[in-house]
Each structure stands twice: as C-alpha cells, then as structure tokens.
Design an enzyme around this catalytic site. Structure first.
Site, short mmCIF file in Angstrom:
data_model
loop_
_atom_site.label_atom_id
_atom_site.label_comp_id
_atom_site.label_asym_id
_atom_site.label_seq_id
_atom_site.Cartn_x
_atom_site.Cartn_y
_atom_site.Cartn_z
N GLU B 59 0.83 -1.21 0.00
CA GLU B 59 0.00 0.00 0.00
C GLU B 59 0.86 1.26 0.00
O GLU B 59 1.79 1.41 0.78
CB GLU B 59 -0.89 0.06 1.25
CG GLU B 59 -1.64 1.40 1.32
CD GLU B 59 -2.48 1.59 2.58
OE1 GLU B 59 -2.48 0.70 3.44
OE2 GLU B 59 -3.11 2.65 2.68
N ASP B 127 9.32 5.88 15.15
CA ASP B 127 9.10 7.30 14.91
C ASP B 127 9.47 8.03 16.19
O ASP B 127 8.93 7.73 17.26
CB ASP B 127 7.61 7.52 14.56
CG ASP B 127 7.29 8.98 14.28
OD1 ASP B 127 8.23 9.80 14.25
OD2 ASP B 127 6.11 9.30 14.09
N ASP B 129 9.84 11.89 17.77
CA ASP B 129 9.55 13.30 17.55
C ASP B 129 10.15 14.14 18.65
O ASP B 129 9.96 13.84 19.82
CB ASP B 129 8.03 13.53 17.56
CG ASP B 129 7.44 13.42 16.18
OD1 ASP B 129 8.24 13.29 15.22
OD2 ASP B 129 6.21 13.44 16.06
N ASP B 332 7.44 6.82 19.75
CA ASP B 332 5.99 6.79 19.61
C ASP B 332 5.61 5.32 19.47
O ASP B 332 5.68 4.74 18.40
CB ASP B 332 5.57 7.60 18.37
CG ASP B 332 4.06 7.66 18.24
OD1 ASP B 332 3.37 6.81 18.85
OD2 ASP B 332 3.58 8.54 17.52
N HIS B 341 0.51 0.39 10.35
CA HIS B 341 0.76 1.81 10.50
C HIS B 341 1.47 2.36 9.26
O HIS B 341 2.37 1.73 8.74
CB HIS B 341 1.64 2.05 11.72
CG HIS B 341 1.20 3.23 12.51
ND1 HIS B 341 1.41 4.51 12.08
CD2 HIS B 341 0.53 3.33 13.67
CE1 HIS B 341 0.90 5.34 12.97
NE2 HIS B 341 0.35 4.66 13.94
#
Lengths: 466, 441
Positions: B59, B127, B129, B332, B341
């Site tokens: 995808e 991830d 941040d 995360d 995800h």
C-alpha cells in the site's frame, strides 16, 4: 475437530495411554464419542475456570494469587467422578470450547489468551519430571547452551538475573538459546539477554517459551476450526450442536456496551451533571482535561469518545461536543478537517465501518500513556498525590481514600475503582467494576432507584394530604 | 496528534514550498527508481524464485493538495509508480504494509468474508519526535528544533540503532530525517518484515522505560539490583556522557530554581533534597564558581547521593533515573506495534519546512544538521543554475540532493538488495530440494 454423534455410552477412552503427559497439548481431536449432555456440561465447567481466570487477571491479581486461583478453579470444576475420565473431560471440554470460541476474532482472542494462561499456570504446578515430559512433547528444536558458550556470556546472564531482582547465587546454569521472536513476553519485559537476535532463556523461564508455542499452535488451530465450522459443521449441526455452541459463547462474555442500553440517550445539556454523578474517574479526568485544554491526544479521544458513545451520546451530539471544545484550540476548520473524521470513524461511519466498542477496564489498565497523554487508568497511571487530589475532588472521604490507596499499592486497580464507586454512592458494588460503562450504568441505576423512591414518597405524602 | 499553535520558524522564508516546485522536484529529482527497487526487495529480478506480485500488494497512500487523503494505492511496476507520483504530485507519500492481496482490489476479496485482505509484511518502524521532549528541553517547544536540542535525536539514533543491530541482530536499517521535528527508522531485514504485531510490541516494550503520563512526575522507574545489559550499555556508552558534557550546560538544567526543583523532585529522600536546595539557593547569591553552574551542581548532587549520608530506599538509582528521564529515546510506541501503520516515504518534502526527508548515517549521526538539509527551493535554484540537461540518471547529481541519494544507495539499498537476492536464491533452492525429495519418495 470432529463431532461425534450422541450415544448413551462411550466405547473407547484414552486412559490406557500411560505415558501421556499430565497436561494435554490438544494437538488433535480425541477419538471419543461424547454424549450430548457431557458435550455441554464439560464445556460449562471449563468455561467457569476460564471465566474465573479472566476475572482474576482483569482484577490485577499478582502471579502468586493467580496460581492459587487457577489451582482452586481447576479443582472445583474439572474433577470427574471417575478418576480415569479426568483427562478425557479436560480434552473434550477444550475441544468443545474451541468450537464455541472459533467464530469471531474477538472470541478467538479471548479464548487464546485465557487458555494460554491456564496452560502456563498448570505447567508451573507440575514437578520437574512432569515438566520435562511436557517439554519433550513440544519437541523443541533448541538445545541447552554448551558450557563454553555459557561461560562466554555468563556475566551478561548474571546481570539480567540481577536486574530482575534475583541473587546472583541462584542464577540458573541451564539456558536455551532461541530466536527472540519465540519469546516476545520475555523480550518485552527485558527478562532475557539478547545477542544478535538470540534470546538466552533460563530454565525457569522456559514456561514462557512453551506458552508462546502453545498459543501459536492453538491460534492456528482456531482458524482451521473456524473454517470447518463455517463450511460444514454449522449447517450439519444446525438443529443439534449449533444452538448449544451459540448459547455458550454469549452467556459468558458479558455485555460489551457497544450499544447504549437501558437508559437510552443522554443529551449534551445534561452532560456536566452526569459527569459529576456517574462518570468513573478515568472518564471524568479526560472530560475535565478536555474542558480545560480544549484538546486531548489520540488515546484520550478514543477512550473518552467510545465511552460517551456507550453511554448513549449520538453521533450528532458527539460531533457537536468535540467541535465545541476543539474549535477553541485548533479552530473550526482544522477540527472539521482533521478530527471530525475520527469521531465519525469511531461511530463506524467512515473507513472500514467497524462500530468500535468502548474500552474495558482491562484494556485501559494495560494501555501505555506517554508524555502529554491523559488517558489510561488513574489508579494505575497517576502519581499518589495526583490520585489523592482527584479522589478528594470526587468527594471521597479520607478514610475511604486510604482504602483506595491500599488497593492501588497492591495493584488492584479495579478494586480501587470499586471502592471509589462504593464511597460515592454509599452502596455496595458486589460485582466489582470491570468496565467504565458498567460503572456508569450501575451508578445511573442507583440514582434512578433513589428518584423512584423519593417520587413514591412525594406521592404518598400527597395522598395523605388528600 | 500535535497541534501547530504557531508556525514553525522556517515557514517565514518565502516560497520554500509550493505545488509547482513539487512538480519539478518529482519530475527531475525524486529518486523514483531507488524507491521502486527498495520496495521490491529483489522481487523485480529474473530469478524464478521472485514473487512478481510483491510490489503490487504494497500500500502507498498520498496526501494531496487541500489535505485530500488517498489510501490503498498500488502499483504493478516501476513505470506505474513513477507516473502516478508525477501525475498526482502528492504533498506526502506514505508507505503502508504489504497485504495478502493487491490493496486496490481489496473490495473484490471482501465478499469472501474469511479475512483474506490482511497485512502480511511490513518493515519494523520507529518514529521519534522532538516535540515529545518538551518537558526536558528549554530552548524550543512543539515542532521547533535547534542545534541545542537536536542532539537528543542523535543519541536516540545511537541507542536504538546499536540495540537493533547488537541485540536483535538486524542489519538493514534506514534512518531518515522526518523533514521537521524528528526521525524515522525503517528496519528492513526479511525477518523484521515478517514480525507479528505481538513481536513488534515486544521490541517496542524492550525499548520502553517511561511509565505513567502527565500526572505522574516520575517518568522513569528503574528496578532491580542492576540495570539490564541493554540499558546499562546505553547509559555508560551514550546517555551519561551526553547528559554530563552536553545537555546539562546546553539546556541549563540546574541553573534556575524552577529547573533544579524539577530534578530535585526525582530524588526520593526529603532531607537530601532539602540539603541540596539550601546549598543551591545560597550558591545563587554568591555565584563564586568559575565552572559552569550546572556542572558544579550536578557533581554536588551525585556526591551527596553516593555519600551514604542518606539512606532512603532506591536513592542510589536516582542519578541514573534523572539521566534516563532527560536523555533516553522517547518512541511513539503505537507506530512500532502494528503492521498497518503508515509512515512517510524517504525523500518526500515536508510541506511546512520545504525540507527533503533525507537519510541519516547512524555511524555519523552527530554530524547531521537539520537546519542545513536541502529545501525544495534551494534544490530547484541549484538545478536552474546548472541548466537543465537530459541526464539519464536523474539530475540530482548536480544538486545537494546528490550526497543524500548516494548515501541511501551505498549505506542501505545496495547491501539490502544483495541480501534479498541471496535470500530469494536460498529459499528457492530449498523449495526445489524439498519438491525433489517429495518426488523421490
């Protein structure tokens, strides 16, 4: 699995197989004929055990307490008047419940986790020799580490054991080297030394490896059972087994609160009042934070949003509710663009259109809120000071607060919540709190009763005056 | 989700990002063929063991202009992928899992009911941040970063990268600047892509030391007699030195009362905190120390805790706990735990900053400077200066994107594709042998 026709007597049994391990691994369906009434009664007995384990786990019982609980549950429910039939009952009941719990993802998940837990506790109860026999049955492709290899990593292994609070003198000398993928639970808890993808599993941790294998084998089997169920058994047994199977699964899982019941819809104008009277602390906290910051991170939005759906806030009201708060912080446009979708999504109006169910206590307790998150179970995730302050704002008196804190210290988060409920409502809550929406509906029921009785009182006094 | 209450500083520069620039970027500079080769994992070759449907089950999703979000895009070959990107000109390209069937045809399979449309492979992703570090950095907040707080990302890369390689044995790891405020990590080994959700969760939990949320001041809790070897290594090799030589002074962690109170809170002994507080409040008045005040106070704190004067339970762990609280990577978690995800593709352009999501070399991550990462307008300017030519291998060589793509190839893509080729051959040969064995029976 094959289901055998009902007969009045059984013509073969397993008890002549002496070398069988004490805990069956349920690899294949038993070549037995099962009477219809046993089909059901054995299954119900096993369900009592599984349900008891599930309740124990969700009440946050400690491993030692769980071990006793499982032992007692097994003794109470899984005996048979003929000692020779005990193993058969174990096997039959397991296979019947496979049929019952193979039919949806949700049911499979529950069955899988509780059966694996049951296996784990039963395995730990066995003596060393019996454990060895069961281990052989699994036919593990892993060998114990050689002396040379053990010595080369010994320092690290001791370090891991000490990090788990063991004394270095009691550190095991037998380790199995397995791919880390096989022991997710030990990896997650940093309970093993990892090197180049290999996990060094101590002899006393082997149960975790076996439980994982047990679980993955059962998981595959459940998928197959489901296929057989939908492709043939369901139709073939339409009038006989299917009704039993369907009744068994629904009678024991309890309500999931995905559809608001009993008290119908609540409306936006009452919501502040209802929050104060009937929201459990986790939801009250989220609600107040939302009013204060006009924002919640994703986890908080899910936890509160689905709860509100469960108590009967309809989609339009929910959108109005979130919009009113969020637009103060992020503006109307950003809300419509980025958040409204999620609200509709949780009502099953977008995306894959699943109507999501509100979170249970177990799910909330096991969540892992990070920095900036407000969701989770306050009894578990708040600091002591914050929890005390929150309880006093809810009107819990200091004596009750101490009781609550006591439960919290012993990690009985749901009991802590139950005590809070009892303190606020001045009534016993024997069933305990298992779901925020149950807290809500139990609370509403109590208020409803109070209103009813005071109405009666008013009516009576009026009648006297007449 | 983070709310951008204010605009990032970078956006004040004019024309950093606009759809016309983006069109040119996708047309002239974006490394389509590298993305294609990566996503094929060797299945685009001639080898009979290749799975020709592999790419088409992956995808992709686009964020278009006006925040229109298009999911479940899939492509049969390199040409389709490239022309779709050039044509749609997405503001953001996300990469999702490889499904059991082509995701664009998922509805056709939905009828059969047996859950055939399901993710089967996905890189293990992380991830990180910088906005999750707001309670431990005083220089910036939210989406802003500067050279004082960026090193927090650098050490996160070092800690996680080391553990992924040494502990978990992964080899094909790609680190990417996320374009504004953090980094993404893609672990692409065959066995990483095949991990179940439960196994992914277990890895994420292995990395987790933070407990509690906003309402619990103690963010890190370290138990046991000693630290697990992984945490001990992270502490002694990376975190301790970084905290003491960089972070203490760059963030002035102990300079003011408000700030040192936050650290004192983490010491589980009231009288020890009182003694330090007394000392430091006085110290502020006299200010005799020539050395950096943060360093001096930190030494005092450590000395006191280790002096044996105070005996509160777990007191000896608080030095480590403070260092972990301020420096340990904050992942995360949800991103890593589930196969489905989505994560932004490398070499996208961040629409707020105009910066390209370039790879970061984990071996030299401390040299990475997020403030000089090429921007869209800068790249196009460079291109203009050089004049357009019909270079076959893309024109990026003439721009500052060249080194980034070079890094992507040499550090990540080439070794990965070699490994994939071997893997395909081995499993093909094994299959052949297996079927031969079957025949000989």
């Amino acid at each position: 699995m094959q289901v055998f026709p009902s007969h009045t007597h059984r013509n073969s049994s397993l008890n002549d197989a002496v070398s069988l391990p004490t805990i069956p691994l349920y690899r294949s369906a038993p070549p037995l004929e099962v009477r219809l009434e046993e089909f059901e009664s054995f299954a119900i007995d096993r369900l009592r055990v599984l349900k008891g384990i599930s309740d124990g786990l969700s009440r946050g019982k400690k491993p030692e307490e769980m071990a006793t609980l499982v032992k007692d549950l097994w003794k109470a429910n899984m005996r048979h008047q003929h000692a020779s039939e005990v193993l058969n009952k174990d096997i039959i009941s397991h296979f019947v419940l496979r049929l019952v719990y193979c039919r949806t993802e949700e049911l499979r998940k529950w069955f899988l986790s509780i059966e694996s837990a049951l296996f784990r506790y039963r395995f730990c109860e066995q003596g060393a020799e019996a454990q060895r026999v069961i281990m052989e049955e699994f036919d593990l492709p892993y060998k114990a580490t050689s002396n040379v290899e053990y010595e080369s990593v010994k320092e690290k292994l001791v370090q891991v054991a000490r990090s788990l609070g063991q004394n270095s003198s009691t550190v095991d000398a037998i380790y199995y080297k397995v791919p880390f993928e096989e022991v997710p639970e030990l990896v997650a808890g940093r309970k093993v030394f990892l090197n180049q993808g290999w996990a060094y599993v101590a002899m006393n941790q082997v149960v975790s490896l076996l439980a994982t294998l047990f679980r993955s084998q059962l998981s595959k089997a459940l998928i197959l059972t489901n296929r057989k169920w939908t492709s043939s058994i369901k139709e073939k047994e339409k009038h006989r087994l299917a009704p039993i199977v369907e009744a068994l699964s629904s009678s024991y899982l309890g309500p999931d609160y995905s559809q608001p019941r009993e008290y119908g819809e609540i409306s936006l104008k009452d919501i502040d009042q209802v929050v104060k009277s009937s929201f459990p602390l986790c939801m009250r906290h989220l609600f107040e934070k939302l009013r204060e910051d006009h924002h919640l991170k994703h986890g908080g939005r899910m936890q509160l949003g689905l709860f509100l759906k469960g108590v009967g806030l309809n989609l339009d009201d929910a959108l109005a509710f979130w919009r009113a708060e969020f637009s103060k912080k992020v503006g109307l446009e950003k809300f419509e663009k980025e958040y409204a979708y999620n609200v509709r999504h949780s009502y099953g109006k977008e995306g894959k259109r699943t109507d999501y169910t509100p979170f249970s206590c177990q799910k909330i307790i096991l969540s892992t809120p990070g920095a900036g998150d407000q969701h989770g179970c306050p009894y578990r995730h708040f600091s002591e000071e914050n929890l005390r302050a929150a309880l006093s704002r809810m009107g819990v008196n200091s004596r009750a607060t101490e009781d609550v804190m006591n439960k919290v210290r012993n990690k009985h988060y749901q009991l802590a919540c139950t005590l809070t409920f009892e303190a606020i409502h001045g009534m016993q809550c024997d069933a305990g709190i298992n779901h925020p929406n149950q807290y809500f509906s139990d609370s509403q029921k109590i208020f409803q009763q109070k209103v009813d009785s005071s109405l009666k009182f008013v009516f009576k006094t009026n009648a006297c005056e007449l | 989700m983070i709310i951008d209450g204010y605009q990032a500083r970078e956006t004040t520069l004019p024309n950093e990002f606009n759809p016309n620039y983006l069109k040119l970027y996708y047309g002239k500079l974006f490394p389509h063929s590298d993305l294609f080769k990566w996503m094929c994992y060797g299945n685009d070759g001639k080898h009979p063991g290749c799975d020709p449907s592999y790419l088409s089950r992956r995808e992709f999703s686009y964020t278009l202009d006006n925040d229109i979000y298009v999911r479940f895009q899939s492509f049969q070959n390199a040409a389709e992928l490239e022309s779709s990107i050039k044509d749609k000109c997405p503001f953001k390209i996300d990469i999702g899992p490889v499904y059991s069937v082509d995701p664009s045809k998922r509805h056709a399979y939905a009828q059969s009911g047996d859950n055939v449309f399901t993710p089967v492979e996905r890189e293990l992703i992380f991830d990180i941040d910088i906005s999750d570090y707001d309670d431990v950095r005083y220089c910036c907040s939210g989406a802003d970063v500067c050279l004082n707080c960026w090193p927090l990302m650098t050490i996160a890369i070092r800690v996680i990268d080391t553990a992924l390689r040494d502990d978990f044995g992964f080899k094909h790891i790609l680190w990417v600047f996320s374009g504004r405020r953090g980094v993404h990590c893609w672990v692409c080994d065959g066995k990483a892509r095949k991990l179940t959700n439960e196994q992914r969760s277990s890895i994420a939990d292995y990395f987790r030391v933070y407990k509690g949320n906003e309402n619990s001041y103690k963010k890190v809790s370290l138990t046991g007699h000693v630290l697990h070897p992984f945490l001990a290594g992270a502490y002694s090799d990376v975190l301790k030195e970084f905290f003491e030589t960089k972070l203490l002074t760059s963030q002035n962690l102990l300079s003011s009362e408000e700030r040192f109170e936050k650290i004192l809170e983490m010491i589980p002994d009231q009288s020890a905190t009182a003694e330090l507080r007394g000392k430091w409040q006085e110290n502020r008045r006299s200010s005799i120390a020539k050395d950096d005040i943060n360093v001096v106070r930190w030494e005092q704190l450590k000395q006191l805790v280790h002096s044996g004067k105070y005996k509160a339970q777990r007191l000896h762990r608080c030095v480590e706990e403070i260092v972990f609280s301020f420096t340990y990577p904050r992942l995360d978690m949800e991103v890593s735990k589930h196969m489905n995800h989505l994560l932004k593709a490398p070499f996208c352009v961040h629409p707020k900053t105009g910066r390209v999501c370039v790879p970061i070399d984990p071996n030299h991550c401390e040299e990475f400077d997020p403030t000089i990462v090429p921007t869209l307008s800068q790249l196009l300017e460079e291109l203009n200066r050089e004049g357009f030519t019909a270079d076959v291998d893309g024109e990026w060589n003439k721009t500052s994107l060249g080194s980034a793509i070079g890094l992507f190839r040499s550090l990540f893509l080439q070794p990965l594709l070699e490994a994939c080729k071997k893997e395909i051959e081995t499993s093909y040969n094994a299959k052949l042998k297996h079927s031969k064995d079957l025949h000989s029976w």
